[in-house]
Design an enzyme around this catalytic site. Structure first.
Site, mmCIF file in Angstrom:
data_model
loop_
_atom_site.group_PDB
_atom_site.id
_atom_site.type_symbol
_atom_site.label_atom_id
_atom_site.label_comp_id
_atom_site.label_asym_id
_atom_site.label_seq_id
_atom_site.Cartn_x
_atom_site.Cartn_y
_atom_site.Cartn_z
ATOM 1 C CE LYS A 265 -2.828 2.716 3.159
ATOM 2 N NZ LYS A 265 -3.607 2.756 4.410
ATOM 3 N N GLY B 120 -10.676 7.369 7.110
ATOM 4 C CA GLY B 120 -11.755 8.231 7.565
ATOM 5 C C GLY B 120 -13.079 7.533 7.798
ATOM 6 C CG ASN C 17 -6.139 0.566 11.524
ATOM 7 O OD1 ASN C 17 -4.987 0.522 11.182
ATOM 8 N ND2 ASN C 17 -6.467 0.210 12.757
ATOM 9 C CB THR C 18 -8.758 4.974 13.306
ATOM 10 O OG1 THR C 18 -7.458 5.193 12.770
ATOM 11 C CG2 THR C 18 -8.923 5.800 14.576
ATOM 12 N N GLY D 295 -7.935 8.694 10.330
ATOM 13 C CA GLY D 295 -8.195 8.659 11.773
ATOM 14 C C GLY D 295 -9.267 9.604 12.267
#
Lengths: 271, 66
Positions: free
Chosen positions: A104, A193, A214-215, A165
């Protein structure tokens, strides 16, 4: 009759692999390795991201790879890279770790908004794709850049939904839609996001091929619950997209037959 | 012998090869990649790569990340 048990959907193919899950999970920010491990299982993901860092020789840490099932594709990011050369260096190092050649590309030279540098990302994609890497570039949703990335050999395009995030969702929705509508050659994966399953479903309803989150999951009170919720939302959003959602109407349209018998024909109200 | 290892200057007296250096400093060398003076050194080359005074070595491994 077509039923949800007989969904006609084309598989998600990236590079040389076919995926049944359209949910990519980032491994950062989890409070514990157990939380990460539980979230991976609960999500049903078939691809997770990892990063590369200089080893801390003073503080021994378990290797992250030990917590990721072997059948899951590892996507190493180039976080920390500020230009194409640094991203290329990280990718070449990653290949030698034994994590495979899926990269990535993440080139960021802005610490406040963490926005990706599309120009440097295109340069890195061109070099790494030519070297045989499967390149998934994280990018600012710009159609020209997306086209250049395809030409450079990207295996998928990963536009941001909003800043990394932030959990703000699809702030860049209109521009992602343009990319979805115009780029047919490779899958489009919304990355960054996405803070809630509803936002992931919204992205999938637009025709995006997959979502990377993820976050939100890592920092949730119960990461495994949210990982499952994301997986279900992504599946629901995909099914909604395949259903060919009807368009939004400017004015109301009745969903029940007009009663007819309540009014004479001459003064009937059409509601 | 002075080696610039992972950003810090360190003294090693009984290290001859990159393999020795890694074995002395890392418990588990799985998934580790080594870069010496800017060049990636494949795992199979570690025992043959001699360390010289002033060499710059980076040892890198995968970590959690999004």
């Amino acid at each position: 009759m077509k039923t949800p048990e007989h969904i006609e959907d084309s598989p998600l193919i990236i590079g040389n692999k076919t995926f049944t899950s359209r949910f990519l999970l980032g491994t950062g920010k989890f409070k514990s390795k157990k939380d990460l491990s539980d979230a991976i299982k609960s999500s049903g993901t078939q691809m997770v991201t990892v990063a590369l860092r200089r080893i801390d020789l003073e503080h021994h840490e378990d290797n992250i790879i030990e917590y990721i099932p072997k059948d899951i594709t590892l996507l190493t990011n180039t976080s920390g890279a500020r230009n194409a050369d640094e991203a290329i260096r990280i990718a070449r190092l990653a290949k030698h770790t034994g994590c495979g050649n899926w990269i990535k590309i993440e080139v960021i030279n802005d610490t406040k908004y963490l926005l990706p540098d599309n120009n440097e990302t295109i340069k890195a994609t061109e070099v790494l794709a030519a070297e045989g890497f499967i390149v998934l570039p994280y990018m600012y949703p710009d159609l020209y850049a997306a086209r250049a990335l395809v030409k450079a050999g990207a295996a998928a395009i990963m536009p941001l939904g909003s800043c990394i995030g932030t959990n703000k969702g699809l702030k860049a929705k209109e521009f992602i839609q343009i990319i979805v509508d115009e780029i047919d050659e490779v899958p489009i994966i919304v990355d960054a996001g996405i803070g809630a399953p509803s936002q992931a479903a919204e992205a999938m309803e637009m025709g995006v091929d997959a979502v990377l989150a993820n976050t939100a999951i890592a920092t949730a009170g119960q990461p495994a619950y949210l990982a499952r919720a994301f997986a279900q939302a992504i599946e629901a959003g995909r099914l909604a997209y395949l259903s060919k959602l009807p368009p939004v109407q400017k004015t109301a349209a009745p969903s029940s037959p007009l009663t007819g018998f309540l009014y004479d024909e001459h003064n009937a109200v059409t509601n | 012998m002075n080696v610039h290892l992972n950003g810090k200057s360190r003294q090693f007296d009984d290290v001859k090869t990159l393999y020795d250096l890694i074995r002395q400093n890392i418990k588990n060398s799985a998934f580790i990649v080594a870069e010496m003076n800017g060049e990636i050194i494949g795992r199979d080359q570690w025992p043959n790569k001699f360390i010289n005074d002033g060499d710059k070595v980076e040892l890198v491994s995968p970590v959690a990340g999004g």
